[in-house]
Design a protein around this motif. Structure first.
Motif, mmCIF file in Angstrom:
data_model
loop_
_atom_site.group_PDB
_atom_site.id
_atom_site.type_symbol
_atom_site.label_atom_id
_atom_site.label_comp_id
_atom_site.label_asym_id
_atom_site.label_seq_id
_atom_site.Cartn_x
_atom_site.Cartn_y
_atom_site.Cartn_z
ATOM 1 N N ALA A 70 52.144 89.713 15.772
ATOM 2 C CA ALA A 70 51.921 90.458 14.536
ATOM 3 C C ALA A 70 52.105 91.957 14.760
ATOM 4 O O ALA A 70 52.771 92.638 13.961
ATOM 5 N N CYS A 71 51.550 92.480 15.850
ATOM 6 C CA CYS A 71 51.672 93.917 16.134
ATOM 7 C C CYS A 71 53.129 94.301 16.327
ATOM 8 O O CYS A 71 53.621 95.291 15.774
ATOM 9 N N ILE A 72 53.818 93.506 17.125
ATOM 10 C CA ILE A 72 55.198 93.857 17.452
ATOM 11 C C ILE A 72 56.095 93.754 16.217
ATOM 12 O O ILE A 72 56.877 94.657 15.919
ATOM 13 N N LEU A 73 55.936 92.670 15.471
ATOM 14 C CA LEU A 73 56.774 92.514 14.274
ATOM 15 C C LEU A 73 56.436 93.559 13.225
ATOM 16 O O LEU A 73 57.321 94.122 12.592
ATOM 17 N N GLY A 74 55.138 93.829 13.040
ATOM 18 C CA GLY A 74 54.729 94.827 12.048
ATOM 19 C C GLY A 74 55.276 96.199 12.401
ATOM 20 O O GLY A 74 55.837 96.906 11.554
ATOM 21 N N PHE A 75 55.169 96.556 13.670
ATOM 22 C CA PHE A 75 55.664 97.861 14.135
ATOM 23 C C PHE A 75 57.189 97.932 13.986
ATOM 24 O O PHE A 75 57.734 98.857 13.378
ATOM 25 N N ALA A 76 57.849 96.917 14.524
ATOM 26 C CA ALA A 76 59.316 96.941 14.546
ATOM 27 C C ALA A 76 59.899 96.891 13.133
ATOM 28 O O ALA A 76 60.873 97.573 12.825
ATOM 29 N N HIS A 77 59.269 96.113 12.270
ATOM 30 C CA HIS A 77 59.785 96.000 10.915
ATOM 31 C C HIS A 77 59.626 97.318 10.170
ATOM 32 O O HIS A 77 60.488 97.695 9.363
ATOM 33 N N LEU B 295 54.541 106.922 1.693
ATOM 34 C CA LEU B 295 55.410 106.132 2.564
ATOM 35 C C LEU B 295 54.580 105.100 3.331
ATOM 36 O O LEU B 295 54.996 103.960 3.523
ATOM 37 N N LEU B 296 53.399 105.533 3.755
ATOM 38 C CA LEU B 296 52.504 104.662 4.502
ATOM 39 C C LEU B 296 52.066 103.469 3.634
ATOM 40 O O LEU B 296 52.109 102.311 4.068
ATOM 41 N N VAL B 297 51.666 103.775 2.394
ATOM 42 C CA VAL B 297 51.252 102.702 1.477
ATOM 43 C C VAL B 297 52.396 101.712 1.290
ATOM 44 O O VAL B 297 52.221 100.482 1.379
ATOM 45 N N ALA B 298 53.582 102.238 1.073
ATOM 46 C CA ALA B 298 54.740 101.367 0.846
ATOM 47 C C ALA B 298 55.028 100.526 2.085
ATOM 48 O O ALA B 298 55.319 99.327 1.980
ATOM 49 N N SER B 299 54.920 101.140 3.256
ATOM 50 C CA SER B 299 55.202 100.403 4.489
ATOM 51 C C SER B 299 54.214 99.269 4.694
ATOM 52 O O SER B 299 54.571 98.202 5.186
ATOM 53 N N VAL B 300 52.964 99.523 4.326
ATOM 54 C CA VAL B 300 51.945 98.487 4.465
ATOM 55 C C VAL B 300 52.325 97.264 3.630
ATOM 56 O O VAL B 300 52.287 96.130 4.107
ATOM 57 N N PHE B 301 52.740 97.495 2.396
ATOM 58 C CA PHE B 301 53.166 96.370 1.556
ATOM 59 C C PHE B 301 54.391 95.685 2.149
ATOM 60 O O PHE B 301 54.461 94.467 2.241
ATOM 61 N N TYR B 302 55.329 96.520 2.554
ATOM 62 C CA TYR B 302 56.626 96.007 2.997
ATOM 63 C C TYR B 302 56.499 95.154 4.260
ATOM 64 O O TYR B 302 57.197 94.157 4.415
#
Lengths: 363, 226
Positions: free
Chosen positions: B151-158, B94-101
């Motif tokens: 970047a942090c906020i969008l990455g986290f929220a997304h 899930l983590l790998v997929a989230s990184v791509f996503y």
């Protein structure tokens, strides 16, 4: 490579990119201000960037005060952050997120042998920025920013100070505000300053040594008074041509509102320099078109400054005009006269004449 | 109110989003630097690849990740031979997929900030004796701070808001891959609207606060520069 004690900076660079080629081999003095003069595209800034290591030439050799900074034959290339230099950019380039004080401390903290607190205080004092230290760059005027930029470079206690058109981005008023500080700098520092400029005025005002660049090549290099008056030098062409004399205040004549200054070629009268003490050195700029020639010493003339000279060279920059190079007790001076006068007077190299100087400017 | 499994899903979501953001900062920053400064031919194709998750349906991304990471996929075979098992239907997968996503949501703001930097300042810091890494942390990072914050906020929220990719690659395993968005789906499926409301309403409030924070902070930073 000849390395006489005077050759304290030796820069040889070869660099080519599309449509431009830089090819220099320069020996520069280890003190005083060396102006790198040229029009845009002459390669003067590229040369300075090569010396700073910001640009890497195809091949090059650079030795500063006995230290080899770069030698492509030996594969030596000191990266910029290891070169003990100070660099002043055209647009100050202060860090916008740091106060003036922190901008100066940025380099001080990192340099091996930077200015201590007392030395920094002296630098701040010399540049008159004591009241600006806690401001951030956005709160400073262009001239103030540039002064902080100069202080930031000096706080490194560099072995050479590189200045890339430090006044070019400023308006005339700001230039006038900074020039006195630069002259001060010139007198106080014993490190060589390389000063890139396209302004003949800054050259005559600040430089001791002049390097003229054209299309990436050095076309003239030498002492300011020499290069300015060399008839083949681009600066000795046309209306802008001028000579620089180093003089000393001789005495004052307040009743006629005059001061007299002396140099090897004689004595010159100037408008009264009330504030300048006897013995003070001054630098005079004399435009070539303000110098006229006579064959006999005029008995009665309204021109005060008439000095004996001999002709050492003549050239014709444009049709109808003649540039005459004179020798006044070993000091070169240019006179810009008409071709007709030269012909009527029968001027030729070696002749003894009298130079009448109509106007002088203290720079 | 919230049940134990709701809390578990919230904790899992928080853990996933935090780790994803952290990993993305580590990979995204050099990638953003490269994209901001390269003039090579691959700039456009690489930018397009990074931006793909913005336009692709999450199911498409999840589908290909499932195949690549699965037992017959190249990465799956690699992880299997390394004794790591296969990634799909695990938290790591899930983590790998989230990184791509979430990649573009971290790379793009940082890249924009890098492109807006005055490069002469980096030269200035070099002439002031700063080594490249020193320059990066003392000049680039402070000046690009609004970009990093965004970047942090969008990455986290997304990452918090993802659903399709989770279903495809993570499945719905309590405490391992059942994040809040999936939990809400489950509640709705089983007609537990009150439970769904608590989580869904919480998500709305959370997202609003996060975005409000971002806009306020970034405005503050810009103001303080003037």
């Amino acid at each position: 490579m000849s390395n006489t004690p005077h050759d304290n900076l030796h820069a040889r660079f070869q660099l080519a990119f599309s449509g431009f080629q830089l090819e220099t081999d320069l020996q520069l003095p280890g003190s005083g201000v060396t102006a790198l003069f040229g029009h845009s595209g002459s390669g003067k800034t590229t040369l300075l960037r090569c010396i700073a290591g910001l640009q890497r030439p195809d091949s090059g050799f650079l030795q500063v005060r006995g230290q080899v900074w770069q030698d492509s034959a030996q594969g030596v290339f000191l990266p910029t952050h290891q070169r003990p230099l100070g660099y002043v950019f055209q647009e100050a380039s202060l860090f916008p997120h740091l106060s003036a004080r922190k901008n100066m401390d940025y380099g001080r903290k990192r340099a091996v042998q930077a200015a201590n607190d007392a030395e920094l205080a002296a630098i701040v004092d010399m540049l008159g920025i004591g009241h600006l230290l806690d401001k951030i760059p956005a709160q400073l005027s262009g001239g103030e920013r540039q002064r902080v930029g100069i202080a930031r470079a000096l706080a490194l206690k560099p072995q050479v100070l590189l200045m890339d058109e430090p006044l070019a981005a400023l308006d005339l008023k700001r230039k006038q505000e900074i020039l006195p500080f630069l002259e001060h700098l010139h007198r106080e520092l014993d490190i060589p300053i390389l000063y890139v400029t396209h302004s003949p005025q800054e050259v005559t005002q600040l430089a001791d040594h002049l390097v003229v660049l054209e299309a990436g090549r050095v076309v003239a290099s030498g002492a300011l008074a020499e290069v300015l008056t060399r008839l083949d030098s681009p600066m000795a062409q046309g209306k802008e041509a001028s000579s620089v004399l180093q003089v000393k205040v001789w005495d004052h004549e307040p009743e006629f509102h005059l001061s007299h200054v002396g140099f090897a070629g004689g004595v010159i009268s100037l408008p009264y320099q009330q504030a300048t003490a006897v013995g003070t050195p001054l630098r005079l700029r004399i435009d070539a078109r303000d110098v006229s020639l006579t064959l006999q010493q005029p008995a009665q003339t309204s021109i005060l400054n008439v000095l004996p000279a001999s002709i050492t060279g003549m050239a014709q920059p444009v049709a109808g005009q003649v540039m005459v190079r004179l020798n006044l007790g070993g000091v070169p001076l240019l006179a810009h006269i008409t071709q007709k006068s030269a012909s009527v007077m029968g001027l030729r190299v070696g002749m003894a004449v009298f130079a009448q100087i109509k106007a002088t400017a203290i720079v | 109110m919230l049940s134990a499994s709701d809390w578990s899903s919230i904790w899992l979501t928080f853990k996933l989003a935090s780790l994803t953001t952290l990993i993305l900062l580590l990979i995204g920053t050099p990638l953003a630097w490269h994209l901001a400064h390269t003039r090579r031919w691959w700039k456009a194709p690489l930018s397009a690849v990074v931006a793909l998750p913005i336009v692709l349906p999450p199911t498409v991304l999840g589908f290909y990740l499932l195949i690549t990471l699965g037992p017959k996929g190249p990465i799956g075979q690699l992880t299997h031979s390394l004794g790591l098992g296969t990634l799909p239907f695990t938290f790591s997968g899930l983590l790998v997929a989230s990184v791509f996503y979430s990649l573009p949501f971290v790379v793009q703001p940082i890249q924009n900030a890098f492109e807006a930097l005055d490069m002469r300042l980096l030269e200035a810091s070099r002439t002031l004796r700063a080594k490249p890494m020193d320059t990066f942390f003392s000049v680039v990072v402070p000046l690009a701070r609004p970009g990093f914050l965004t970047a942090c906020i969008l990455g986290f929220a997304h990452t918090v808001g993802e659903f399709g990719v989770v279903l495809m690659i993570g499945g719905n395993i309590p405490d391992k891959t059942r994040v809040v968005s999936v939990q809400i789906y489950d509640h709705v499926e089983s007609m537990e609207y009150a439970q769904a409301h608590w989580l869904a309403g919480g998500m709305v409030v959370f997202s609003f606060i996060v975005l409000l924070l971002m806009y306020t902070l970034n405005r503050g930073i810009r103001m303080s520069k003037i």
